[in-house]
Design an enzyme around this catalytic site. Sequence first.
Site, PDB file in Angstrom:
ATOM      1  N   HIS A  46       1.765   4.625  -2.748  1.00 52.18           N
ATOM      2  CA  HIS A  46       1.947   6.071  -2.537  1.00 52.18           C
ATOM      3  C   HIS A  46       3.359   6.509  -2.939  1.00 52.18           C
ATOM      4  O   HIS A  46       3.556   7.532  -3.583  1.00 52.18           O
ATOM      5  CB  HIS A  46       1.747   6.416  -1.052  1.00 52.18           C
ATOM      6  CG  HIS A  46       0.329   6.330  -0.574  1.00 52.18           C
ATOM      7  ND1 HIS A  46      -0.687   7.062  -1.143  1.00 52.18           N
ATOM      8  CD2 HIS A  46      -0.244   5.615   0.431  1.00 52.18           C
ATOM      9  CE1 HIS A  46      -1.835   6.798  -0.506  1.00 52.18           C
ATOM     10  NE2 HIS A  46      -1.584   5.914   0.452  1.00 52.18           N
ATOM     11  N   GLU A 103      -4.636   7.896  -2.910  1.00 49.46           N
ATOM     12  CA  GLU A 103      -5.158   6.648  -2.358  1.00 49.46           C
ATOM     13  C   GLU A 103      -5.525   5.674  -3.478  1.00 49.46           C
ATOM     14  O   GLU A 103      -5.453   4.450  -3.297  1.00 49.46           O
ATOM     15  CB  GLU A 103      -6.364   6.953  -1.467  1.00 49.46           C
ATOM     16  CG  GLU A 103      -6.750   5.833  -0.529  1.00 49.46           C
ATOM     17  CD  GLU A 103      -5.702   5.527   0.546  1.00 49.46           C
ATOM     18  OE1 GLU A 103      -4.732   6.305   0.709  1.00 49.46           O
ATOM     19  OE2 GLU A 103      -5.843   4.473   1.198  1.00 49.46           O
ATOM     20  N   HIS A 113       0.835  -1.206   0.000  1.00 52.29           N
ATOM     21  CA  HIS A 113       0.000   0.000   0.000  1.00 52.29           C
ATOM     22  C   HIS A 113       0.874   1.264   0.000  1.00 52.29           C
ATOM     23  O   HIS A 113       0.709   2.151  -0.839  1.00 52.29           O
ATOM     24  CB  HIS A 113      -0.914  -0.024   1.237  1.00 52.29           C
ATOM     25  CG  HIS A 113      -1.812   1.157   1.359  1.00 52.29           C
ATOM     26  ND1 HIS A 113      -3.110   1.150   0.932  1.00 52.29           N
ATOM     27  CD2 HIS A 113      -1.591   2.406   1.853  1.00 52.29           C
ATOM     28  CE1 HIS A 113      -3.659   2.338   1.150  1.00 52.29           C
ATOM     29  NE2 HIS A 113      -2.751   3.120   1.715  1.00 52.29           N
ATOM     30  N   GLU A 114       1.807   1.319   0.947  1.00 48.94           N
ATOM     31  CA  GLU A 114       2.666   2.507   1.036  1.00 48.94           C
ATOM     32  C   GLU A 114       3.560   2.631  -0.195  1.00 48.94           C
ATOM     33  O   GLU A 114       3.861   3.729  -0.642  1.00 48.94           O
ATOM     34  CB  GLU A 114       3.492   2.495   2.323  1.00 48.94           C
ATOM     35  CG  GLU A 114       2.665   2.496   3.618  1.00 48.94           C
ATOM     36  CD  GLU A 114       1.606   3.602   3.686  1.00 48.94           C
ATOM     37  OE1 GLU A 114       1.825   4.689   3.128  1.00 48.94           O
ATOM     38  OE2 GLU A 114       0.534   3.353   4.298  1.00 48.94           O
TER      39      GLU A 114
END
Lengths: 497, 497
Positions: free
Chosen positions: B267, B293, B263-264
């Site tokens: 980003h 997101e 997830h990170e």
Amino acid sequence: METMIRKFREAVIKQKAFNYILNVTGWDSETEAPHGSFARRSEMLGIISQEAFRLYVSPEYQEVVNSLFAKSDELDDITRREIKKAKKALDKIVKIPEKEYVEYQKLLSLTQIIWEDAKANNDYDSFKTNLSEIIRYNKLFIKHYGIDNHPYNILLDEFEEDMTMKDYDQLFDLLKAELVPFVKQVIAAEKPRDENFMNAFYPKDLQMLFSNRLMDIMAFDKSHGLIKTSVHPFTWNTSPADVRFTTHCWENQVFSSIFSTIHELGHATYEQQIDEKWDNTLLSGGTSCGIHESQSRFYENIIGRSQEFWNTHFPDLKAVFPEQFANVTVDDIVMAVNKVQRSMIRTEADELTYSLHVMVRYELEKKIFSDEISIDDLPQAWNELMIEYLGIEPKNNTEGILQDVHWSGGMFGYFPTYALGSAFAAQIYYTMKKDIDIEAITKEPNLKKINAWLKEKIHHYGSSKTAKEILKEVTNEDFNPEYYLRYLKEKYTALYL
Amino acid sequence: METMIRKFREAVIKQKAFNYILNVTGWDSETEAPHGSFARRSEMLGIISQEAFRLYVSPEYQEVVNSLFAKSDELDDITRREIKKAKKALDKIVKIPEKEYVEYQKLLSLTQIIWEDAKANNDYDSFKTNLSEIIRYNKLFIKHYGIDNHPYNILLDEFEEDMTMKDYDQLFDLLKAELVPFVKQVIAAEKPRDENFMNAFYPKDLQMLFSNRLMDIMAFDKSHGLIKTSVHPFTWNTSPADVRFTTHCWENQVFSSIFSTIHELGHATYEQQIDEKWDNTLLSGGTSCGIHESQSRFYENIIGRSQEFWNTHFPDLKAVFPEQFANVTVDDIVMAVNKVQRSMIRTEADELTYSLHVMVRYELEKKIFSDEISIDDLPQAWNELMIEYLGIEPKNNTEGILQDVHWSGGMFGYFPTYALGSAFAAQIYYTMKKDIDIEAITKEPNLKKINAWLKEKIHHYGSSKTAKEILKEVTNEDFNPEYYLRYLKEKYTALYL
């Protein structure tokens, strides 16, 4: 007057805030910022540093400092000390033309890489032009200051207030006369011992585990600090509320990590024990390089390399590394960590010969700033001094004159404070011994009672007292290098003679 | 005009430098600063923030922005977008008295620790005074703005430009009507499976080793970034040259670490792929929370939880944890990481129910800023919404209202962008599918080709285009939440029904 003091306070706290935030970024740079981030970083820091510098040399600030300085007699003791310090720093900085300052900063940042390459390639010639330029700038700045003193004294004063060649000569003349022959005696008396355990395999994470144990032994306040790793260990702080340090972990040299940690914990304990009331004054932080180094050397050598310390904490170490220390005794450890050697590298030197390495650098710096030696002759002079003081000659300039980072960063006059630290530590030690039972405390699970004594006598003052004042008040004597010699002779006679 | 633009550029770069240095300190605060350092830190940051604020609201800067704004037509497209952004921000901020701004910043920095303690101790009461103060400040600021709009719309706009309660209601009404019953259907169809491997023991250092592997799979540039751990994973950046992120490692939940990391990395990949030419403009960084997101959710869910991804990378995982995965198949993994559950914690929620957690927060924030609920009633209201949307009730406030960091940082209006991100991701996904063979790329050793598509279509623009512009240009449609529902229904029907 009141308005001026209020303005001064406001200026000081603003300087503090800029230093704070630049320091935090510095910690990040030293410990984790990715390689590829530094170009952008230096662009951003350039802008912030300029903002900070402008505040610092602003006409308003200069007026405040100068007018309060003119009325020093009417100030309370603390403000008077702050103003004296502010005035001294300001008088120097405003005398350097901005253009020269900027060029010098550029020179330093370029020289860093040149020195690294020169050291890696044993190539003094590629370094000497920049070294020569750095020295030229330092001599130029000293001229700008217009202070009536020997140039080297002005540099020495920057790292250790009021200490001059006269003081250092007193120390080093004694070491030359007494320590040099004593080292020969000790080395002649050394017998071979099995020290293979010194270079066994010690996993890094377990070394860090033991460093954490050392933090507990030294009663380091972990809610106001932390440990990390870096290539060159250092201590960092912004206030007693946030004191951090690094150690390094070499997998085949566990004691390098252990004594780096204890050494930095000495610095860190000093900073943690300073009274917070100095935070927003110019009297925060440790008072001088010499006193700071006396604390790190005290814990590292006088405590950390003592029989009592290892009697108490060898079981802790063995618990972390049961196999590596299976057939090792406490005495094996004590002898190994106090082994005396004719070595080339200052940072790896043993306690007994360490100051002789410093002496080499001191003699050379004295000659440089007395215009008594040329840049070309430095490597040869270095090697000759190594032979004279330590009895060995560097094979090349990498392990000779190129070994230290300091000169490439323009730091002349810094080295002698390393020896001073050890000498201060010994003088303080003989006073401490009269007050508290150091041996008994070293047998306790932690060193809180030693910390408490140092806090009361030295630490809590921050820089509200000078090194000379502290030494006089604590030991009831001016600086006296005889204690250092006495300490070394007592310790190494007991171990070896 | 030229002078004004030059002045504007100078002001922007100075703002950048202050943001930079405050960001670095923020990273330090989030990842390692010792607990006891925060009081001093907030004092120092207060002063620097004030300096930054003064530059930002200085009459000179205001004049520059206002006069350039008045001549928007004559500006190039980039500068016009910057000025529009600067003008919008300035119009808000000049209305906030400096004193209130500084006090609010101090409040936020102190509240961070208070929230952490409150969460650790399940003690909402110790947090609610600060929460109430933060809300009071936000309402006060909204009043100062004097914008004719619902207070919550003003907050929503801060995180997602031009998105209002009307847009979000459209999304959430659809989810309420279609997703809530679909979740029930899926859960009813679930059959018990052996998932003991999910909670085996996975040493933290090996979890970090696999996170490093994931960085390679996602082609993260390690010379311009790094990974660390923190309680609440997040991505941090100052420019494409320095993009960092954190993950957490729970020893009995390896997939929590894996999906946090992916997830990170979503980003982080976005930030690393932004063109550096935006660095010294106001158009740097990702364009909006929702688009940001969408990138993290795309990599985490659409790629990271797919059959193809685990077909390719299960061997990598098994190489790190051979024992733990000895008797596990790829299908076991795929079913386990797509298990649908009525769970308490948003960050640990499965893909299907995730937006229902967001909906709880959206409804509460709407009530808070419509003055329809008191601080004391929040925990109970939270629990009631959990029952309504997810069919379960939190046992305590630690797993209820205290679970998220956002409100302690003054972030209201942020949560809904999480659901928006998933919805944007689905809409982008259906376009990407037409351009490139996602399944085939996922079988390759790394995801470079997916990165490249996203860089070309979205990332490199930084914030030089708005979310709405990007969505329209990439997908040829305005925001349409039906894609999200379609994606979820297709995926979970195939898996479960």
